[in-house]
Design a protein around this motif. Structure first.
Motif, PDB file in Angstrom:
ATOM      1  N   VAL A   1       0.823  -1.209   0.000  1.00 46.32           N
ATOM      2  CA  VAL A   1       0.000   0.000   0.000  1.00 46.32           C
ATOM      3  C   VAL A   1       0.857   1.259   0.000  1.00 46.32           C
ATOM      4  CG1 VAL A   1      -1.894  -1.187   1.163  1.00 46.32           C
ATOM      5  CG2 VAL A   1      -0.208   0.060   2.525  1.00 46.32           C
ATOM      6  N   ARG A   2       0.302   2.271  -0.648  1.00 49.39           N
ATOM      7  CA  ARG A   2       0.884   3.610  -0.625  1.00 49.39           C
ATOM      8  C   ARG A   2      -0.238   4.574  -0.246  1.00 49.39           C
ATOM      9  NH1 ARG A   2       2.964   6.112  -6.128  1.00 49.39           N
ATOM     10  NH2 ARG A   2       0.706   6.126  -6.461  1.00 49.39           N
ATOM     11  N   LEU A   3      -0.128   5.163   0.920  1.00 52.29           N
ATOM     12  CA  LEU A   3      -1.173   6.033   1.448  1.00 52.29           C
ATOM     13  C   LEU A   3      -0.672   7.477   1.397  1.00 52.29           C
ATOM     14  CD1 LEU A   3      -2.177   3.845   4.538  1.00 52.29           C
ATOM     15  CD2 LEU A   3      -3.160   3.836   2.230  1.00 52.29           C
ATOM     16  N   ASP A   4      -1.116   8.222   0.383  1.00 50.28           N
ATOM     17  CA  ASP A   4      -0.591   9.572   0.170  1.00 50.28           C
ATOM     18  C   ASP A   4      -1.694  10.599  -0.086  1.00 50.28           C
ATOM     19  OD1 ASP A   4      -1.437   8.649  -2.271  1.00 50.28           O
ATOM     20  OD2 ASP A   4       0.494   8.872  -3.290  1.00 50.28           O
ATOM     21  N   GLN A   5      -2.941  10.262   0.250  1.00 50.60           N
ATOM     22  CA  GLN A   5      -4.061  11.182   0.020  1.00 50.60           C
ATOM     23  C   GLN A   5      -4.834  11.406   1.319  1.00 50.60           C
ATOM     24  OE1 GLN A   5      -6.476   9.488  -3.134  1.00 50.60           O
ATOM     25  NE2 GLN A   5      -4.651   8.692  -4.143  1.00 50.60           N
ATOM     26  N   GLU A   6      -5.268  12.649   1.518  1.00 50.38           N
ATOM     27  CA  GLU A   6      -6.063  12.955   2.706  1.00 50.38           C
ATOM     28  C   GLU A   6      -7.521  12.543   2.482  1.00 50.38           C
ATOM     29  OE1 GLU A   6      -4.886  13.983   5.550  1.00 50.38           O
ATOM     30  OE2 GLU A   6      -2.859  14.066   4.707  1.00 50.38           O
ATOM     31  N   PRO A   7      -8.217  12.119   3.534  1.00 51.27           N
ATOM     32  CA  PRO A   7      -9.643  11.787   3.391  1.00 51.27           C
ATOM     33  C   PRO A   7     -10.476  13.046   3.197  1.00 51.27           C
ATOM     34  CG  PRO A   7      -8.990  11.699   5.697  1.00 51.27           C
ATOM     35  CD  PRO A   7      -7.723  11.920   4.898  1.00 51.27           C
ATOM     36  N   PRO A   8     -11.727  12.908   2.786  1.00 45.52           N
ATOM     37  CA  PRO A   8     -12.592  14.084   2.639  1.00 45.52           C
ATOM     38  C   PRO A   8     -12.728  14.841   3.957  1.00 45.52           C
ATOM     39  CG  PRO A   8     -13.631  12.133   1.698  1.00 45.52           C
ATOM     40  CD  PRO A   8     -12.425  11.657   2.450  1.00 45.52           C
ATOM     41  N   ARG A   9     -12.958  16.136   3.857  1.00 46.35           N
ATOM     42  CA  ARG A   9     -13.135  16.942   5.063  1.00 46.35           C
ATOM     43  C   ARG A   9     -14.426  16.552   5.777  1.00 46.35           C
ATOM     44  NH1 ARG A   9     -12.669  22.940   2.890  1.00 46.35           N
ATOM     45  NH2 ARG A   9     -13.827  21.925   1.212  1.00 46.35           N
ATOM     46  N   PRO A  10     -14.389  16.448   7.102  1.00 47.78           N
ATOM     47  CA  PRO A  10     -15.608  16.123   7.845  1.00 47.78           C
ATOM     48  C   PRO A  10     -16.665  17.211   7.681  1.00 47.78           C
ATOM     49  CG  PRO A  10     -13.655  15.848   9.225  1.00 47.78           C
ATOM     50  CD  PRO A  10     -13.213  16.557   7.980  1.00 47.78           C
ATOM     51  N   LEU A  11     -17.907  16.815   7.763  1.00 47.83           N
ATOM     52  CA  LEU A  11     -19.010  17.769   7.759  1.00 47.83           C
ATOM     53  C   LEU A  11     -19.130  18.380   9.142  1.00 47.83           C
ATOM     54  CD1 LEU A  11     -21.292  18.814   5.907  1.00 47.83           C
ATOM     55  CD2 LEU A  11     -22.760  17.041   6.871  1.00 47.83           C
ATOM     56  N   LEU A  12     -19.223  19.706   9.197  1.00 47.81           N
ATOM     57  CA  LEU A  12     -19.299  20.406  10.494  1.00 47.81           C
ATOM     58  C   LEU A  12     -20.738  20.375  10.999  1.00 47.81           C
ATOM     59  CD1 LEU A  12     -16.956  23.447   9.788  1.00 47.81           C
ATOM     60  CD2 LEU A  12     -16.405  21.265  10.891  1.00 47.81           C
ATOM     61  N   LEU A  13     -21.209  19.170  11.288  1.00 50.12           N
ATOM     62  CA  LEU A  13     -22.580  18.992  11.750  1.00 50.12           C
ATOM     63  C   LEU A  13     -22.610  17.909  12.807  1.00 50.12           C
ATOM     64  CD1 LEU A  13     -25.823  18.961   9.681  1.00 50.12           C
ATOM     65  CD2 LEU A  13     -25.401  17.119  11.307  1.00 50.12           C
ATOM     66  N   CYS A  14     -23.164  18.252  13.952  1.00 51.00           N
ATOM     67  CA  CYS A  14     -23.375  17.299  15.035  1.00 51.00           C
ATOM     68  C   CYS A  14     -24.841  16.878  14.998  1.00 51.00           C
ATOM     69  CB  CYS A  14     -23.020  17.932  16.381  1.00 51.00           C
ATOM     70  SG  CYS A  14     -23.394  16.885  17.810  1.00 51.00           S
ATOM     71  N   LEU A  15     -25.086  15.579  14.884  1.00 52.05           N
ATOM     72  CA  LEU A  15     -26.450  15.075  14.770  1.00 52.05           C
ATOM     73  C   LEU A  15     -26.933  14.543  16.112  1.00 52.05           C
ATOM     74  CD1 LEU A  15     -28.905  14.285  13.031  1.00 52.05           C
ATOM     75  CD2 LEU A  15     -27.742  12.108  12.570  1.00 52.05           C
ATOM     76  N   VAL A  16     -28.040  15.111  16.583  1.00 51.99           N
ATOM     77  CA  VAL A  16     -28.710  14.628  17.798  1.00 51.99           C
ATOM     78  C   VAL A  16     -29.992  13.947  17.327  1.00 51.99           C
ATOM     79  CG1 VAL A  16     -29.777  15.265  19.989  1.00 51.99           C
ATOM     80  CG2 VAL A  16     -27.731  16.486  19.185  1.00 51.99           C
ATOM     81  N   LEU A  17     -30.041  12.645  17.426  1.00 50.03           N
ATOM     82  CA  LEU A  17     -31.113  11.868  16.814  1.00 50.03           C
ATOM     83  C   LEU A  17     -31.834  11.020  17.846  1.00 50.03           C
ATOM     84  CD1 LEU A  17     -32.502  10.808  14.190  1.00 50.03           C
ATOM     85  CD2 LEU A  17     -30.702   9.047  14.125  1.00 50.03           C
ATOM     86  N   ALA A  18     -33.152  11.171  17.929  1.00 49.30           N
ATOM     87  CA  ALA A  18     -33.939  10.279  18.774  1.00 49.30           C
ATOM     88  C   ALA A  18     -33.779   8.854  18.247  1.00 49.30           C
ATOM     89  CB  ALA A  18     -35.410  10.701  18.768  1.00 49.30           C
ATOM     90  N   LEU A  19     -33.486   7.934  19.129  1.00 47.94           N
ATOM     91  CA  LEU A  19     -33.142   6.572  18.730  1.00 47.94           C
ATOM     92  C   LEU A  19     -34.238   5.944  17.871  1.00 47.94           C
ATOM     93  CD1 LEU A  19     -31.166   4.187  19.026  1.00 47.94           C
ATOM     94  CD2 LEU A  19     -32.473   3.496  21.053  1.00 47.94           C
ATOM     95  N   PRO A  20     -33.939   5.624  16.602  1.00 52.70           N
ATOM     96  CA  PRO A  20     -34.934   4.967  15.737  1.00 52.70           C
ATOM     97  C   PRO A  20     -35.014   3.468  16.038  1.00 52.70           C
ATOM     98  CG  PRO A  20     -33.195   6.084  14.460  1.00 52.70           C
ATOM     99  CD  PRO A  20     -32.717   5.934  15.859  1.00 52.70           C
ATOM    100  N   ARG A  21     -36.003   2.827  15.455  1.00 51.57           N
ATOM    101  CA  ARG A  21     -36.071   1.374  15.553  1.00 51.57           C
ATOM    102  C   ARG A  21     -34.837   0.784  14.892  1.00 51.57           C
ATOM    103  NH1 ARG A  21     -40.544  -0.487  15.071  1.00 51.57           N
ATOM    104  NH2 ARG A  21     -41.786   1.420  14.996  1.00 51.57           N
ATOM    105  N   PRO A  22     -34.359  -0.382  15.381  1.00 56.72           N
ATOM    106  CA  PRO A  22     -33.057  -0.909  14.940  1.00 56.72           C
ATOM    107  C   PRO A  22     -32.867  -1.014  13.431  1.00 56.72           C
ATOM    108  CG  PRO A  22     -33.810  -2.107  16.866  1.00 56.72           C
ATOM    109  CD  PRO A  22     -34.930  -1.175  16.491  1.00 56.72           C
ATOM    110  N   LYS A  23     -33.858  -1.540  12.697  1.00 56.83           N
ATOM    111  CA  LYS A  23     -33.679  -1.681  11.248  1.00 56.83           C
ATOM    112  C   LYS A  23     -33.471  -0.325  10.585  1.00 56.83           C
ATOM    113  CE  LYS A  23     -36.166  -6.033  10.513  1.00 56.83           C
ATOM    114  NZ  LYS A  23     -37.302  -6.699   9.815  1.00 56.83           N
TER     115      LYS A  23
END
Length: 241
Positions: A65-87
Motif C-alpha cells: 500500500v501507498r497512502l498519500d491522500q487525505e480523506p474528505p473533510r468532515p461535515l461540520l454537523l453534530c447530529l442529535v437523533l432520537a433513537l430509531p427502531r433498529p432496522k
C-alpha cells in the motif's frame, strides 16, 4: 465497497497488509482483481491511497500500500437523533456516515420505545459495522463517534449547552413555520425526533436551550428519509457530495 478500509491489525509490515474474510471475498467476487492490480484503500483514521495486489488466494489477500491522500473533510454537523427502531438505525447510520457526519448522539424521547435501548445493535462492535459500511461507500477513513444518551432531559439541560456552543442549533419539527436553511457555512447542531416528531414539551425544552425549530415544508417524511435530506440541505456550498 468503493474503498477498502484497512485497520491497524491488518498491517504485517509498514506498507504491507493482509486481508481475509469479507474484504477478501469482495475483492475476489466484485473487483475480480489479480496479482498486480491496484485497489483503492484507506487506513482507518488516516490517509487513503492505492494497494497493489501481490498475493491472492482463497485464504488471504496481500497488498503493498501507498497512502498519500487525505480523506474528505468532515461535515461540520453534530447530529442529535432520537433513537430509531433498529432496522431504520442501520440505514441512518450508513447514510449520515457517507455524508460526512462525525458526531452522532442517539437520545431518548417520549415516542422512543424502551425496547429499542436493549437492541444488540447498540453494542460498539455492531455500531461499528454500519459506520464502516458508510465509510466504504463514501471513500472516507475518519470514523464517526456515536454517543448513547438514554435520558433526554439531563442531556438537554446539562450536556447540550456545551455541544451547541459556536454552532447553529436547529431542531427539525414538522409544524415549524421557519424552513430549514440551505447551505449553512458554519458548524450546525441538528436535532431530529422519532417517528411523529418530538412532543411539544421536548421541543420547548430544546428551544429554551437555544434551538430554532425548522421544517422541510408540508410533506411529512419518515426519519430514515428526513435525516439524509436535512443533512444534505444544510451542507455548505461546494462541499463534497
Amino acid at each position: 465497497m468503493n474503498l477498502i478500509l484497512l485497520f491497524d491489525e491488518d498491517f504485517v509490515a509498514e506498507q504491507r497488509v493482509r486481508l481475509t474474510g469479507r474484504r477478501l471475498q469482495h475483492v475476489r467476487a466484485v473487483h475480480r482483481a489479480g496479482v498486480g492490480d491496484l485497489l483503492r484503500v484507506g487506513r482507518v483514521g488516516g490517509r487513503m491511497g492505492e494497494g497493489r495486489v501481490v498475493e491472492l488466494s482463497d485464504e488471504q489477500l496481500l497488498l503493498e500500500v501507498r497512502l498519500d491522500q487525505e480523506p474528505p473533510r468532515p461535515l461540520l454537523l453534530c447530529l442529535v437523533l432520537a433513537l430509531p427502531r433498529p432496522k431504520m438505525l442501520k440505514r441512518v447510520l450508513q447514510a449520515v456516515t457517507s455524508l460526512g457526519v462525525k458526531q452522532i448522539y442517539l437520545v431518548n424521547s417520549y415516542r422512543v420505545e424502551k425496547s429499542f435501548w436493549g437492541s444488540p445493535l447498540l453494542q460498539p462492535e455492531k455500531l461499528r459495522e454500519h459506520l464502516v459500511l458508510g465509510l466504504e461507500q463514501a471513500r472516507d477513513t475518519l470514523m464517526p463517534q456515536v454517543h448513547l444518551r438514554p435520558r433526554f432531559k439531563p442531556f438537554v439541560e446539562d450536556e447540550l449547552p456545551q455541544l451547541i456552543r459556536d454552532t447553529l442549533p436547529l431542531v427539525a419539527h414538522p409544524v415549524a413555520e421557519q424552513p430549514c436553511p440551505p447551505g449553512v457555512a458554519g458548524p450546525v447542531t441538528l436535532a431530529i425526533g422519532p417517528e411523529g416528531g418530538f412532543i411539544p414539551y421536548e421541543v420547548e425544552l430544546l428551544q429554551a436551550g437555544g434551538f430554532t425549530p425548522v421544517s422541510l415544508g408540508e410533506r411529512i417524511l419518515r426519519v430514515e428519509t428526513a435525516v439524509p435530506v436535512l443533512v444534505s440541505r444544510l451542507k455548505p456550498p461546494g462541499s463534497a457530495a
